[in-house]
Design an enzyme around this catalytic site. Sequence first.
Site, PDB file in Angstrom:
ATOM      1  N   GLY A  66      -6.167  -4.862 -10.897  1.00 31.83           N
ATOM      2  CA  GLY A  66      -5.796  -6.237 -11.257  1.00 31.83           C
ATOM      3  C   GLY A  66      -6.785  -7.193 -10.611  1.00 31.83           C
ATOM      4  N   ASN A  67      -6.348  -8.409 -10.404  1.00 24.01           N
ATOM      5  CA  ASN A  67      -7.262  -9.427  -9.857  1.00 24.01           C
ATOM      6  C   ASN A  67      -7.893  -8.985  -8.531  1.00 24.01           C
ATOM      7  OD1 ASN A  67      -7.670 -11.683  -7.832  1.00 24.01           O
ATOM      8  ND2 ASN A  67      -7.667 -12.871  -9.700  1.00 24.01           N
ATOM      9  N   ALA A  68      -7.070  -8.623  -7.556  1.00 25.46           N
ATOM     10  CA  ALA A  68      -7.611  -8.278  -6.235  1.00 25.46           C
ATOM     11  C   ALA A  68      -8.488  -7.030  -6.314  1.00 25.46           C
ATOM     12  CB  ALA A  68      -6.470  -8.069  -5.246  1.00 25.46           C
ATOM     13  N   GLY A  69      -8.010  -6.000  -6.996  1.00 18.59           N
ATOM     14  CA  GLY A  69      -8.747  -4.735  -7.082  1.00 18.59           C
ATOM     15  C   GLY A  69     -10.098  -4.891  -7.768  1.00 18.59           C
ATOM     16  N   LYS A  96       7.895 -16.240   0.207  1.00 21.37           N
ATOM     17  CA  LYS A  96       7.567 -15.437  -0.973  1.00 21.37           C
ATOM     18  C   LYS A  96       8.635 -15.640  -2.030  1.00 21.37           C
ATOM     19  CE  LYS A  96       4.426 -12.318  -2.144  1.00 21.37           C
ATOM     20  NZ  LYS A  96       3.107 -12.182  -1.497  1.00 21.37           N
ATOM     21  N   GLY A 138      -5.381   0.413  -8.516  1.00 21.85           N
ATOM     22  CA  GLY A 138      -4.899  -0.908  -8.945  1.00 21.85           C
ATOM     23  C   GLY A 138      -6.093  -1.738  -9.340  1.00 21.85           C
TER      24      GLY A 138
HETATM   25  N1  GLU Z   1       0.175 -13.815  -3.075  1.00 23.56           N
HETATM   26  C1  GLU Z   1      -0.974 -13.838  -2.218  1.00 23.56           C
HETATM   27  C2  GLU Z   1      -0.713 -13.047  -0.957  1.00 23.56           C
HETATM   28  O1  GLU Z   1       0.108 -12.151  -0.945  1.00 23.56           O
HETATM   29  C3  GLU Z   1      -1.481 -15.256  -1.984  1.00 23.56           C
HETATM   30  C4  GLU Z   1      -0.549 -16.180  -1.268  1.00 23.56           C
HETATM   31  C5  GLU Z   1      -1.010 -17.620  -1.207  1.00 23.56           C
HETATM   32  O2  GLU Z   1      -2.125 -17.904  -1.606  1.00 23.56           O
HETATM   33  O3  GLU Z   1      -0.209 -18.452  -0.751  1.00 23.56           O
HETATM   34  O4  GLU Z   1      -1.367 -13.217   0.033  1.00 23.56           O
END
Ligand code: GLU
Length: 417
Positions: free
Chosen positions: A221-224, A106, A219
């Site tokens: 954003g994209n995921a929400g 990360k 939230g």
């Molecule tokens: N940031 C996203 C996660 O937390 C995607 C990570 C990725 O695609 O490598 O899962």
Amino acid sequence: MSQALNPFEMALKQLDEVAKLIKLDKGMHQVLANPKRVLIVSIPTKMDNGEIKVFTGFRSQHNDARGPYKGGIRYHPQVTIDEVKALSMWMTWKCAVADIPYGGGKGGIICNPKEMSNGELERMTRRYAYGIADIIGPRTDIPAPDVYTGGKEMAWIMDTYSALKGNYGQPEIITGKPLPIGGSLGRNEATGRGLSFTVREAAKKLKINMKSATLAVQGFGNAGQFASQLVEEQGAKAIAASDSKGGVYNKAGISIAALRKHKEKTGSVVGFPSAKSISNEELLELDCTILIPAALENQITGRNAKNVKAKIVAEAANGPTTPDADEVLYKNKTLVIPDILANGGGVTVSYFEWLQNLRREYWTEDEVNQKLDKNITKAFLDIYKTHEDYHVNMRKASMVLAVNRVVEATNIRGLWP
Ligand code: GLU
């Protein structure tokens, strides 16, 4: 993010609990408790007013026993080294749960992208890419988007890395790219889509009729946005949504498509017509069937868990529920679909993107979505079975599966040098 519980302590606590459950070897426990490498980079950036501002960035590589480090990069004023370390550990478990050949990594930069111009963002991003270029690579560590980053930043990182390392285009260095430079169809929606598949399976198990289910999302954003839209498509009625500026609530229902348009125009869900305003905290305690925390860590805690009324909590965010809240929810028979399962669709389609890049192939959106469905549904069913067989909550069940897979790979590879 700065909050009551340090996210890395929370990640360690989750690991401790599983270690006890599976009688994990002490040495191996220590191996898994620490990231293999954490890089801190200083990022001097020329701002539009001519001044130089120095940002701090991180890249944490937790474990690569099962494959290259994989995980997003977030831009946020409250990023800390401990948060990035925790998130890299969660990526290790997430990739193991999804059974894709990656470890966990990360990255993050302490910055407020909302207050930066496009030029400032580009210069900061490229300088960060330059700073981490020697420890990432298409076969070693493949970054991706996370909070407040997207295709634009991924393209800059790909371009910078490619120029630095051989000066030829290397799309496989990063995922979540725009389509014209090797992005995958379906990647943008993947986190939300994967989550919607897990909700569909959970509803079947709990015998919930989606037509009479209600939904609240914290939230937007994209995921929400994609998660709530796709759960809505399964028949559920959305009644509340929120973002960093506040929330909106309407018992009679909120159209997610209309709310997305409103947010696109105004920058927030706040002020959506014919809805009452509601705080982020109140949203979590609403009387609803499905709750999707899709913002940041530490939202459902020992303090408010007892007030959560949802039957299903599907974690689009990473780490929104604290370990003590997990206990309360489990006792109250709320099924928590943990982050490392619920939001694993993003990294799963990142894997598909990477495969397409390595082979210089393009898959259809249907192919991507079907493969994602198959993969995440299998993970859900495996974990649900473990949760029933061993009478543990879904998080522990998924951690058992993940830790065992990582330990197995580590043991088979052995320790060298
Ligand atoms: N940031 C996203 C996660 O937390 C995607 C990570 C990725 O695609 O490598 O899962």
